[in-house]
Motif scaffolding. Sequence first.
Motif, PDB file in Angstrom:
ATOM      1  N   TRP A  42       0.841  -1.203   0.000  1.00  0.00           N
ATOM      2  CA  TRP A  42       0.000   0.000   0.000  1.00  0.00           C
ATOM      3  C   TRP A  42       0.870   1.245   0.000  1.00  0.00           C
ATOM      4  CZ3 TRP A  42      -5.091   0.227  -0.814  1.00  0.00           C
ATOM      5  CH2 TRP A  42      -5.763   1.421  -0.560  1.00  0.00           C
ATOM      6  N   ARG A  43       0.559   2.185  -0.847  1.00  0.00           N
ATOM      7  CA  ARG A  43       1.101   3.527  -0.733  1.00  0.00           C
ATOM      8  C   ARG A  43      -0.063   4.439  -0.396  1.00  0.00           C
ATOM      9  NH1 ARG A  43      -1.038   6.046  -4.720  1.00  0.00           N
ATOM     10  NH2 ARG A  43      -0.934   5.520  -6.936  1.00  0.00           N
ATOM     11  N   ALA A  44       0.197   5.502   0.344  1.00  0.00           N
ATOM     12  CA  ALA A  44      -0.886   6.361   0.805  1.00  0.00           C
ATOM     13  C   ALA A  44      -1.702   6.877  -0.381  1.00  0.00           C
ATOM     14  CB  ALA A  44      -0.326   7.526   1.611  1.00  0.00           C
ATOM     15  N   THR A  45      -3.000   6.984  -0.177  1.00  0.00           N
ATOM     16  CA  THR A  45      -3.928   7.410  -1.218  1.00  0.00           C
ATOM     17  C   THR A  45      -3.634   8.839  -1.664  1.00  0.00           C
ATOM     18  OG1 THR A  45      -5.615   5.996  -0.233  1.00  0.00           O
ATOM     19  CG2 THR A  45      -6.367   7.683  -1.760  1.00  0.00           C
ATOM     20  N   THR A  46      -3.692   9.073  -2.968  1.00  0.00           N
ATOM     21  CA  THR A  46      -3.551  10.424  -3.515  1.00  0.00           C
ATOM     22  C   THR A  46      -4.935  10.987  -3.859  1.00  0.00           C
ATOM     23  OG1 THR A  46      -3.407   9.696  -5.822  1.00  0.00           O
ATOM     24  CG2 THR A  46      -1.353   9.745  -4.556  1.00  0.00           C
ATOM     25  N   PHE A  83      12.522   3.674  -4.314  1.00  0.00           N
ATOM     26  CA  PHE A  83      12.535   3.763  -2.856  1.00  0.00           C
ATOM     27  C   PHE A  83      11.895   5.064  -2.399  1.00  0.00           C
ATOM     28  CE2 PHE A  83      16.110   6.587  -3.479  1.00  0.00           C
ATOM     29  CZ  PHE A  83      16.129   7.405  -2.353  1.00  0.00           C
ATOM     30  N   SER A  84      11.395   5.032  -1.173  1.00  0.00           N
ATOM     31  CA  SER A  84      11.012   6.250  -0.463  1.00  0.00           C
ATOM     32  C   SER A  84      11.591   6.165   0.929  1.00  0.00           C
ATOM     33  CB  SER A  84       9.487   6.420  -0.406  1.00  0.00           C
ATOM     34  OG  SER A  84       8.891   5.414   0.391  1.00  0.00           O
ATOM     35  N   CYS A  85      11.948   7.327   1.500  1.00  0.00           N
ATOM     36  CA  CYS A  85      12.542   7.379   2.829  1.00  0.00           C
ATOM     37  C   CYS A  85      11.863   8.525   3.578  1.00  0.00           C
ATOM     38  CB  CYS A  85      14.047   7.590   2.720  1.00  0.00           C
ATOM     39  SG  CYS A  85      14.944   7.311   4.254  1.00  0.00           S
ATOM     40  N   LEU A  86      10.924   8.169   4.451  1.00  0.00           N
ATOM     41  CA  LEU A  86      10.056   9.133   5.106  1.00  0.00           C
ATOM     42  C   LEU A  86      10.003   8.851   6.610  1.00  0.00           C
ATOM     43  CD1 LEU A  86       7.057   8.928   2.586  1.00  0.00           C
ATOM     44  CD2 LEU A  86       8.710  10.803   2.730  1.00  0.00           C
ATOM     45  N   PRO A  87       9.467   9.764   7.397  1.00  0.00           N
ATOM     46  CA  PRO A  87       9.299   9.494   8.833  1.00  0.00           C
ATOM     47  C   PRO A  87       7.977   8.812   9.170  1.00  0.00           C
ATOM     48  CG  PRO A  87       8.845  11.796   8.397  1.00  0.00           C
ATOM     49  CD  PRO A  87       9.244  11.184   7.085  1.00  0.00           C
ATOM     50  N   TYR A  88       7.183   8.446   8.150  1.00  0.00           N
ATOM     51  CA  TYR A  88       5.866   7.867   8.387  1.00  0.00           C
ATOM     52  C   TYR A  88       5.627   6.654   7.510  1.00  0.00           C
ATOM     53  CZ  TYR A  88       5.126  12.516  10.371  1.00  0.00           C
ATOM     54  OH  TYR A  88       5.258  13.668  11.104  1.00  0.00           O
ATOM     55  N   THR A  89       4.821   5.725   8.022  1.00  0.00           N
ATOM     56  CA  THR A  89       4.345   4.621   7.207  1.00  0.00           C
ATOM     57  C   THR A  89       3.196   5.110   6.328  1.00  0.00           C
ATOM     58  OG1 THR A  89       2.705   3.905   8.831  1.00  0.00           O
ATOM     59  CG2 THR A  89       4.927   2.976   9.033  1.00  0.00           C
ATOM     60  N   ALA A  90       2.835   4.295   5.340  1.00  0.00           N
ATOM     61  CA  ALA A  90       1.691   4.633   4.486  1.00  0.00           C
ATOM     62  C   ALA A  90       0.419   4.753   5.306  1.00  0.00           C
ATOM     63  CB  ALA A  90       1.530   3.578   3.394  1.00  0.00           C
TER      64      ALA A  90
END
Length: 320
Positions: A54-58, A252-259
């Motif tokens: 899952w990637r966060a909804t746009t 890749f993505s590198c973020l401070p949050y999960t999806a």
Amino acid sequence: MAYTNKLNVIYGDGTLGLAGNDFHYIFSYERGGLESMKISGKEWLYREPMPTFWRATTDNDRGSGFNIRSVQWLGADTFHKCTKIDLTVDGQQFTELPIAPITNEFSDAIEAHTVVVKFTYETLTTPATNVTVEYTVTPDGQIKVTMHYYGHEGLPELPVVGMRFVMPTMAKGFDYEGLSGETYPDRMAGASEGVYHVNGLPVTKYLVPQENGMHMATHRVEITRDTTLNNADKDKTPFSLTIAQENQPFAFSCLPYTAEELENATHIEELPLARRTVLVIAGAVRGVGGIDSWGADVEEQYHIPADQDVEFSFILNAKE
């Protein structure tokens, strides 16, 4: 740095330990994954790495109804069911896992050239399908990770197929070799190949938090931290973990949050305090669209059909 030419193998009652010069890894049979990855005394894992779907909804996803059609993958991303673990040491596969009381048969001085641990997961979807994650560890501390998603008819299209790594503390930043800026399969034309540095873990400040921060066609990424959760560790010297392509580039993505954390916030101030580093290494990423936000779907070539296999590999703790 000099390396021994063998791995130290520690058969625990419910775990497998692998150690060498300056590294120690622990695979958990109970938790179904790589439980600890300690390099130069620094822990890199807060949770076991798991398949991510899952990637966060746009805004475009919501407008086209993709989030509703593919919502099963949100549950499969949140919860994981490990159904099988295979262990092979120097080419010899164990017919059953070496757990207690079998561990009593082994000494404390077992060595190996190559160890392969393969986890099989059953997706919590209807119908279900399988995903395997195989870790191949060598004496230099490198881990080749191969993920294979088995396509299955009757499932909705996927947002992403990848692996999610949650690290214990926030990264100072990351350096990568690949395409400039944020890119997606349908947002690559304006990017340039090169080597880039990103300070911190920036999150795009959309009015409604959503998917952001993906980097396509990446050859190598190096994550740098300078803090740990070990209160006794007073060393603030920055330390890094490098992930490199195996045969093909990765996203890749590198973020401070999960999806899920991004998905759960309807405004940016609802996001939780940033405390971790969430790294996603992906073999397939759905496009983000953008023709309009009122019903137009992502163009067909940027979909991820669920009935087709996806396999990709990458190298953790990659050496120069």
